[in-house]
Design an enzyme around this catalytic site. Structure first.
Site, mmCIF file in Angstrom:
data_model
loop_
_atom_site.group_PDB
_atom_site.id
_atom_site.type_symbol
_atom_site.label_atom_id
_atom_site.label_comp_id
_atom_site.label_asym_id
_atom_site.label_seq_id
_atom_site.Cartn_x
_atom_site.Cartn_y
_atom_site.Cartn_z
ATOM 1 N N GLN A 212 0.821 -1.197 0.000
ATOM 2 C CA GLN A 212 0.000 0.000 0.000
ATOM 3 C C GLN A 212 0.865 1.261 0.000
ATOM 4 O O GLN A 212 0.331 2.365 -0.095
ATOM 5 C CB GLN A 212 -0.925 0.026 1.233
ATOM 6 C CG GLN A 212 -1.940 -1.111 1.256
ATOM 7 C CD GLN A 212 -2.813 -1.125 2.507
ATOM 8 O OE1 GLN A 212 -2.966 -2.154 3.154
ATOM 9 N NE2 GLN A 212 -3.399 -0.002 2.869
ATOM 10 N N ARG A 358 -8.704 -0.570 8.594
ATOM 11 C CA ARG A 358 -9.513 0.643 8.464
ATOM 12 C C ARG A 358 -9.692 1.317 9.821
ATOM 13 O O ARG A 358 -10.788 1.768 10.152
ATOM 14 C CB ARG A 358 -10.895 0.265 7.900
ATOM 15 C CG ARG A 358 -10.943 0.290 6.394
ATOM 16 C CD ARG A 358 -12.241 -0.271 5.888
ATOM 17 N NE ARG A 358 -12.681 0.408 4.691
ATOM 18 C CZ ARG A 358 -13.467 -0.136 3.782
ATOM 19 N NH1 ARG A 358 -13.875 -1.371 3.918
ATOM 20 N NH2 ARG A 358 -13.842 0.562 2.727
ATOM 21 N N CYS A 359 -8.598 1.396 10.580
ATOM 22 C CA CYS A 359 -8.742 1.939 11.917
ATOM 23 C C CYS A 359 -8.436 3.428 11.958
ATOM 24 O O CYS A 359 -8.652 4.056 12.987
ATOM 25 C CB CYS A 359 -7.856 1.208 12.902
ATOM 26 S SG CYS A 359 -6.106 1.611 12.772
ATOM 27 N N GLU A 728 -12.509 4.922 5.689
ATOM 28 C CA GLU A 728 -12.598 4.156 6.930
ATOM 29 C C GLU A 728 -13.759 4.544 7.828
ATOM 30 O O GLU A 728 -14.003 3.888 8.843
ATOM 31 C CB GLU A 728 -11.301 4.327 7.720
ATOM 32 C CG GLU A 728 -10.117 3.746 6.996
ATOM 33 C CD GLU A 728 -8.821 4.262 7.553
ATOM 34 O OE1 GLU A 728 -7.974 3.432 7.921
ATOM 35 O OE2 GLU A 728 -8.673 5.492 7.630
#
Lengths: 774, 285, 170
Positions: A212, A358-359, A728
């Site tokens: 990523q 996705r925090c 997110e």
């Protein structure tokens, strides 16, 4: 154009099965690497015998920690300033830890050979919780670290302890909650892997990698492996989902690269799902104690103490100045004047990680805590949970708002989002229905959660990854025939950048999206950037794109002035065309201006129509929303079925509504999954329960509810497009909405908390305890 | 992810298959749907020396009723059962179980007989067919016998089959003209094993229960018949009190364990609730 | 073109191989394989059909779904030798000279994919559903797809895509 639901350009190859994922990459002479993983959570390694494995026909090499150590590669730095074993040497510190690697001519043979490696272990007692880790007589996990005499990693505080203590001293009531945000895992459908190709003839290392953040990874590879950075090329091709799982550097990447270097052949390493779940970056695992001080119906203080279970190596993928990510956002959407947070991190005999899935850098944990505490506070105060929230919201005229923990929120209208959500749900009718159902012995619950997110890392002064500031970049070139190529420092894994960023160029420069080729992921061909995670692409790279497109438009204006023989200030821009004010038929399109940039320039003007911009965001962005969930509980089995989900999001200006909605559907599903079923658990020996998809449960189309979406739009005042990022938000905000709904169904009987995952077993236990079980 | 090595045989006739089994003894495994076997082989929990693929043998895929008795051939897939009109009404216990086996894709390949031979205590067919008094036809070279499912399931993943034997058919006796049943399954998500499963299969005679079958999934070392619960129903009208009593007894007969799907106490309670619900549904049917 | 090494290297006593003849997307293909080779590796490696993906190691996710004689199966839970004499359809077989299959168009139109990794399997299962049930309800669609996991989309747009494909084919 911005605001249009343009269909995705990337679909063309993906619907044909013609995507190029890392496992699709095959190079001549390529070998296959399989990792041997430890069955023990904590054990000394007495010896490793690889003779039989190495002799198996088809096996080219067997690598152990010892061999890696000879090249200074047995250990590597983590993104949190710690070190992590690449291949274990002295000890194994979590079940599934990498011990050795077999490189063979095909993966079946490699797996066969793994079975022939003999490891002599001396098991040690396992530490499986922070509480256990921080007890005085706990076994020492990181005895490899000089000066490390306990399992304590860090202590971190934010907020004002004294002001908070004062607020609590003056409170009418205090509401508290002890909760564990359980360990879960991003589990993208594509596992991690790489094809490392160190070419002995050219000395160039090309690494196809599930990454990523390819540029950051290249720099880190250069630092770790000692390969010259200009000789490393990282290519992140199509990625089958990231969700933060593909931000860290894993031992498999390092061993594959080292093997390729040593063998002079390409080496492919694709982990299996067990490897992915048992060893790669998990998410959450925060033990939180929260207290809210109330005066009447107002929250006047928030106090949080928490312990973080970081696993065997401190490898949180987060900005270096953050020990607990952006947890400080924990005052959420509320005007709470005093807050204090303290956190302690602990080593345990589990896989390393924590910041993922996705925090938003720990915003999930913070948002969950405040929304669950607020729910309890509402019950304690005897006020409807939605109403209680509204009374405590930060008001629109308070923006920009500085929170008690120092975040400067850019913009928001929380009440508008809440009212829209309640409206869409028919909240008052639902409450009536709930009461009627209760009279008939049925248990309905309505859960509300209002979250404020912080994302778009970030201003370089405050945010860096391993020292690399978190700016991001966009390089735009317009060709003589009016087509353009946009290269970015971010790296999507399904979020649709090839379409949305083209839309930004289309809006700013008038070139239609189909004429803008968006490229990401190849470090040799894109400008430096920090990658895609923590919802930062639109806030940072999106801004960079707008800025550079506008710069090119400024140059185009100069060219237009030259071509139209007018003063630049006398020209108007509309939909890809400059025209002379007052004489609209005297005009020139951007396409013709592009040609002019190469063929007909005024004296002194540099040729070409291109540029690069590195954007340093002045602030984070703060999307927000309100989610409302209705559930019904089966009193016989404890199962809860979701009847409705209403999700109202405000992420500022939406570039592509269709793509935003897709992100919300996905995030809501992950939030539901976390609330309902996802768990990586350990027994007292440190055996991992949750290392495959039979134990780590993902919701199917059957369990996943239908989502009703709504929007409000409160632009970000500092972002060039007014956009805020959204990837997110739904995973941040929705778990509390689901849990609040289940608790709400039982709140009349005094139930205040059920721990996640809210399994039917746990619900039934709560029902039985208050006499509501069938 | 990669199975170990084995010899592969794909016999065209039953005789060939059986003589191949003779040759290998217990070193061979039969391959029908493979939906339980292949995953085990990929994890190398099963490492047979040989696989005998029976998918090419003709005549094993019949699903039919003969003289009131249901016959399920060895190659009948879960999918066929899910779509069969035959398995509704008086065979409701089977028709309701079929769609709940695993997930829709697995159901396309997996077989009923294979599921029984695998004898997973968390397997759904075991309970549904136990409740229906089913028996398997086991053949070997030069021999054939029928084994009732009660005698067939010995323990977790253990059956009464000898290594040279193969299940060629499952036979389910005629429950009579007035019968009804259902299968209730609690699972954490589609494709998970049952947390608890309950099969109910009743035959009625003039308003009383002539014969009942209640069998339980995932609450014991094998699929269990709840005999005491059945005894409380047999010969009696099916009223609410008896339903509750049978449910209570069935819960007592269950042997659940604490695990990640829930506590033993919880599962026992679900047995009780499901037996009640199942009996009520059968009463309506 | 790169050669894929999916067979074991020559050894002193080579493992016995079997001939597998399949019709893959309408084309007759044939190869010698070890019996233990999984169908998914045969498709991806030996036949070069890389649109079928691998998502797990316990047959739990459905990413590897292909059609065998028109019926969805998990190709990671089947041996290549089991496909001998059968017809296999993978995602690569959906587009024809006439253009994209309606399901492909529908997934694109309805934003039924994000990362694309589950998409081939998802589309093939959908095709089998629509052949059997040309006008499925949302519930029937969700039931039929419950063996195919998606992590990105939350399934909602996938349902819309199947409904759109059903509509387009009427």
């Amino acid at each position: 154009m911005i605001g249009e639901s343009v269909k995705r350009k990337e679909d063309a190859r993906l619907i044909r099965g013609a995507g190029n994922y890392v496992d699709d990459v095959n190079l001549p002479g390529m070998l296959y690497l399989e990792l041997l993983r430890s069955p023990f959570a904590h054990a000394k390694i007495r010896s490793i015998d690889t003779t039989a494995a190495a002799e198996m026909p088809g096996v080219v090499a067997v690598v152990t920690g010892e061999l890696m150590a000879e090249h200074g590669l047995a250990w590597m730095p983590t993104l949190s300033g710690d070190t992590q074993a690449v291949l274990a040497t002295d000890k194994v510190r979590f079940q599934g830890q990498e011990i050795a690697a077999v490189i063979a001519e095909d993966p079946y043979t490699a797996k066969d050979a793994l079975e022939l490696i003999e490891v002599d272990y001396d098991p040690l007692p396992a530490v499986t919780s922070p509480q256990q880790a921080l007890a005085t007589d706990a076994p020492l996990i990181r005895d490899d670290k000089e000066g490390q005499d306990s399992n304590h990693i860090y202590h971190w505080e934010t907020g004002d302890r004294e002001a908070t203590d004062r607020a609590f001293a003056e409170a009418d009531k205090v509401v508290s909650l002890d909760t564990h945000y359980p360990r879960c895992h991003p589990a993208p459908l594509e596992c991690c892997g790489c094809v490392a190709d160190v070419n002995p003839a050219t000395g160039k290392a090309t690494i196809y990698m599930t990454s990523q953040a390819p540029h950051a990874h290249r720099t880190l590879f250069a630092m770790v492996a000692g390969l010259p950075e200009h000789q490393i090329r990282i290519i992140s091709p199509d990625i089958g989902g990231g969700f933060g799982n593909k931000v860290p550097i894993y031992p498999g990447y390092v061993v594959a690269t080292a093997a390729s270097l040593l063998l002079g052949k390409p080496v492919k390493w694709i982990e299996d799902r067990t490897g992915n779940l048992i060893s790669t970056g998990f998410a959450r695992d925060y033990h939180m104690h929260g207290e809210l001080a109330l005066k009447g119906d107002r929250m006047v203080g928030l106090r949080v103490k928490m312990q973080s279970d970081n696993g065997a190596f401190y490898a949180d993928a987060q900005p270096t100045k953050c020990r607990a990510g952006l947890f400080g956002i924990v005052t959420g959407s509320y005007d709470i004047p005093a807050a204090h947070v303290e956190a302690d991190g602990a080593y345990t005999n589990k896989a390393p990680g924590g910041v993922a899935y996705r925090c938003s850098f720990r915003v999930t944990e913070a948002s969950y805590l405040i929304e669950r505490l607020v729910q309890s506070a509402a019950y304690e105060a005897g006020i409807d949970p939605a109403e209680f929230r509204m009374r405590n919201f930060i008001k629109p005229d308070q923006f920009p708002y500085t929170s008690a923990t120092g975040f400067e929120y850019d913009s928001g209208d929380y009440e508008a989002a809440m009212r829209l959500a309640l409206d869409k749900l028919g909240y008052d009718d639902m409450r009536r229905e709930q009461a009627e159902a209760r009279a008939q012995g049925r248990l309905l619950g309505i859960g509300v959660a209002s979250f404020t997110e912080v994302l778009g890392a970030g201003k370089g002064k405050d945010y860096d990854i391993a020292g690399l500031r978190m700016f991001d970049s966009a390089e735009l070139r317009v060709h003589p025939t009016g087509k353009a190529v946009l290269k970015l420092g971010v790296r999507h894994q399904g979020q649709g950048h090839e379409t949305t960023f083209a839309q930004i160029v289309a809006t700013e420069l008038g070139i239609p999206p189909e004429d803008v080729d968006v490229q990401e992921g190849d470090t040799d061909h894109t400008p430096y950037g920090l990658g895609t995670y923590a919802s930062r692409s639109t806030p940072v790279a999106g801004a960079a794109t707008a800025v550079i497109a506008r710069k090119l438009r400024d140059k185009a204006r100069e060219l237009a002035a030259h071509k139209l023989e007018a003063a630049p200030e006398d020209l108007e821009w509309e939909a890809g065309r400059f025209s002379v004010k007052g004489s609209p038929d005297r005009g020139i399109t951007i396409q013709d201006l592009a040609l002019a940039a190469y063929s007909d320039l005024p004296d002194g003007m540099e040729a070409g129509l291109e540029g690069v911009h590195y954007y340093d965001p002045p602030n984070m962005t703060f999307p927000f929303g309100t989610y409302a969930v209705v559930v019904e509980i089966d009193r016989g089995t404890g199962e809860w079925k979701v009847q409705r989900v209403v999700a109202v999001d405000d992420c500022g200006v939406r570039i592509n509504p269709m793509i935003v909605e897709g992100q919300l559907h996905g995030g809501l599903t992950e939030g539901f999954a976390i609330a309902a079923m996802e768990l990586i658990d350990f027994d007292e020996d440190g055996n991992c329960i949750g290392s495959n998809f039979m134990d780590y449960l993902l919701p199917t189309s059957w369990e996943t509810p239908h989502f009703e979406l709504g929007e409000t739009v409160t632009p970000s005042p500092h972002h060039p497009l007014g956009a805020k990022g959204v990837g997110e938000s739904a995973t941040v905000g929705s778990p509390a909405a689901f849990v609040n709904a289940v608790v709400d169904a039982l709140a009349h009987a005094g139930v205040r908390n059920i721990e996640m995952p809210v399994t039917s077993n746990r619900v039934w236990k709560a029902l039985a305890e208050v006499g509501l079980a069938e | 992810m990669y199975p170990g090595r084995f010899e592969y045989h794909a016999p065209g006739t039953l005789d060939e298959a059986l003589s191949t089994l003779d040759r290998y003894g217990d070193d061979a495994k039969l391959l029908a749907g493979g939906q339980s076997l292949i995953p085990l082989m990929k994890l190398r929990f099963a490492v047979p020396a040989a696989l005998v693929d029976i998918n090419r043998i003709e005549g094993l895929d019949g699903l039919s009723e003969e003289g009131g008795e249901l016959r399920i051939g060895a190659l009948v897939r879960h999918r066929t059962c899910e779509r069969s009109e035959l398995l509704h009404g008086r065979w409701g216990v089977l028709g309701d179980a079929a769609p709940q086996i695993s997930d829709p894709i697995v159901r396309n390949s997996g077989t009923v007989a294979g599921s029984l031979a695998h004898a997973d205590p968390q397997g759904d067919w075991g309970s549904a067919l136990l409740a229906a008094d089913a028996r398997v036809v086991a053949q070997r070279s030069g021999g054939r016998r029928e084994i009732s499912l009660e005698d067939f399931f010995l323990g977790p993943f253990t059956t009464a089959l000898e290594p040279q034997e193969m299940v060629t058919e499952v036979r389910v006796p005629d429950p009579g003209p007035r019968s009804a049943g259902t299968y209730l399954k609690l699972e954490r998500r589609v494709g998970d094993y049952a947390t608890v499963g309950v099969a109910v299969h009743l035959s009625f005679d003039n308003g009383t229960v002539r014969r009942s079958g209640i069998a339980l999934t995932a609450v014991g070392p094998r699929n269990l018949r709840a005999h005491a619960a059945e005894a409380a129903l047999d010969g009696q009208p099916l009223d609410d009190d008896r339903i509750r009593e049978a449910a209570r007894l069935a819960a007592e007969e269950a042997q659940p364990r604490d695990d990640e799907r829930g506590s033993a106490e919880y599962k026992r309670n679900v047995v009780r609730v499901f037996v009640e619900r199942g009996l009520r549904k059968a009463r309506e049917g | 073109m790169a050669t894929d090494v999916e067979r074991a290297a020559p050894v002193a006593a080579p493992p016995r191989t079997h001939t597998v003849e399949v019709t893959a997307n309408g084309e007759r293909r044939s190869a010698e394989v070890e019996p233990r080779m999984l169908l998914v590796h045969f498709l991806r490696g030996t036949l070069g059909l890389r649109g079928t993906h691998i998502g797990c190691d316990t047959s739990s996710c459905g990413a590897c779904t292909v059609l065998m004689d028109g019926v969805p199966i998990k190709s990671c839970t089947a041996l290549a030798v089991q496909a001998d004499g059968r017809e296999i359809t993978t995602v690569e077989g959906l587009e024809s000279a006439e253009g994209l299959h309606p399901i492909q168009t529908a997934f694109h139109e309805e934003h039924g994919l994000q990362c694309g990794f589950c998409t081939p399997g998802m589309m093939l299962t959908s095709i089998a559903l629509l052949r059997e049930n040309p006008d499925p309800s949302e519930e029937e669609i969700r039931w039929a797809l419950s063996g195919n996991v998606c992590r990105c989309t939350g399934y909602q747009n996938i349902v819309k895509a199947v409904q759109a494909a059903a509509e387009a084919s009427r």
